[in-house]
Enzyme design. Structure first.
Site, short mmCIF file in Angstrom:
data_model
loop_
_atom_site.label_atom_id
_atom_site.label_comp_id
_atom_site.label_asym_id
_atom_site.label_seq_id
_atom_site.Cartn_x
_atom_site.Cartn_y
_atom_site.Cartn_z
N GLY A 58 -10.71 7.43 7.56
CA GLY A 58 -11.50 9.03 7.78
C GLY A 58 -13.38 7.88 7.92
CE1 TYR A 98 -5.43 1.13 14.54
CE2 TYR A 98 -4.70 3.36 13.91
CZ TYR A 98 -4.95 2.40 14.67
OH TYR A 98 -4.35 2.53 16.23
CB THR A 99 -8.80 6.34 13.04
OG1 THR A 99 -7.86 6.43 13.07
CG2 THR A 99 -8.83 6.44 15.33
CE LYS A 127 -2.73 2.42 2.57
NZ LYS A 127 -3.71 2.35 3.81
#
Lengths: 300, 64
Positions: A227, A248-249, A139
């Site tokens: 996001g 992820y977050t 990536k």
């Protein structure tokens, strides 16, 4: 969209045709009477795989491995149903408690090039990553600063071309510029990964209009990379035709990380099935009756 | 010699394999770069390091 590098659609394969299972998007009323499990192969991705560089995946959820307790990784991956997990490359001081010891077998490792400031850095990191885990997946992330972490599309296109020529399955994180998306395709990208909003912001699809243009014109999968902050936003991305979501977050900052991973899995599957079903028309300024309106049949 | 950005003194040349062992690292978890070029796994025992070389030893960590 679900296409391979040579432009063939996944439905060209000998597998059951999706059309046979779902009918047309506009007339589901003519479906043959399906049994209760007629759509299972869609939900499990078997008849609707995500194809990246010729590799088939049944999950459309890519999971970041960052910052949560290593002991939670296995449960989180399993609850997410994910088949691709990202990781970063850094200087090595110890190999005790190494991330790779916690990733279940069979998971595709997707090293990122975080820390790269230009194409040259990204190529160097990608080659080292391939040496660590013998994977061709990479990536590309090329960023100049840490406040906004915005990707440099021009350098990303350069790195994509070099790495695709070396046989890498290149998955570039990008700012959602439809022209850059086309150039990434031409450079050999296996997909494009536009950001929905700033990395880690949990704000969702702030770049929606431009991602829609990318999706409408793409010949490679479009994966929303940054996001996406809650399952409803992941479902929204899939409903509008994104091929996969990376998160992820949103998961790492949840109170219960494995449970949130599962919520995302369901949302992504629901959004995909809604997209395949064909969403209903939106009307403005008037209602659409859902019961018969023949005046002669009313009881008054 | 500079290893991962730290200057170190090398008394006598050693192989890449020996450097990995000396640091207690598992060879299957790392990649090694010598003066900007990757040292492939199958060359680690024959590639020798000398004072003045720049070495990077890298591995995977958690990241998005």
């Amino acid at each position: 969209m679900s296409t391979t590098d040579n432009g063939a659609t996944s439905q060209d394969n000998a597998e059951p045709s999706l059309d046979e299972l779902v009918g047309t998007a506009t007339n589901t009323a003519i479906l043959p009477e399906p049994d209760a499990h007629a759509y299972d192969s869609i939900a499990t991705g078997e008849s609707d795989p995500l194809i990246l560089g010729g590799h088939k995946f049944t999950s459309r959820f890519i999971l970041g491995s960052g910052r949560y307790d290593l002991n939670l990784i296995k449960a989180t991956i399993e609850n997410a149903g994910t088949q691709i997990v990202t990781m970063a490359l850094r200087r090595c001081r110890t190999t005790d408690n190494n991330l790779l010891d916690y990733i279940p077998k069979g998971i595709t490792m997707l090293p990122n090039t975080s820390g790269a400031h230009n194409a040259k850095d990204a190529v160097r990191i990608a080659r080292l990553a391939r040496e660590v885990c013998q994977t061709d997946f990479v990536k590309i992330e090329i960023e100049h600063e840490t406040k906004y972490l915005l990707p440099d599309n021009r350098e990303t296109i350069k790195a994509t071309e070099i790495l695709a020529n070396e046989g890498f399955v290149v998955m570039p994180y990008m700012f959602p510029d439809p022209i850059a998306a086309r150039q990434l395709e031409e450079a050999g990208a296996a997909c494009v990964m536009p950001l929905g909003s700033l990395i880690g912001s949990n704000k969702g699809l702030r770049m929606r209009d431009f991602i829609e243009v990318i999706i409408a014109n793409a010949h490679v999968p479009v994966i929303i990379d940054a996001g996406i902050g809650r399952p409803s936003q992941a479902a929204e991305a899939m409903e509008m035709g994104a091929d996969a979501v990376m998160a992820y977050t949103a998961i790492a900052s949840a109170g219960n990380i494995p449970l949130m991973a599962r919520a995302f899995k369901h949302a992504i599957e629901a959004g995909r099935e809604a997209y395949l079903s064909g969403l209903g028309t939106v009307t403005e300024g008037h209602a659409v009756p859902s019961s018969p309106t023949n005046a002669a049949d009313y009881l008054h | 010699m500079i290893v991962n950005g730290q200057r170190e003194t090398l008394e006598a040349p050693i192989s890449v394999t020996e450097l990995i062992e000396e640091r207690g690292l598992r060879p299957e978890r790392v990649a090694v770069e010598l003066n900007g070029d990757i040292v492939p796994r199958n060359k680690r025992s024959e590639v020798m390091l000398h004072d003045g070389d720049t070495v990077e030893i890298v591995t995977f960590v958690q990241g998005g």
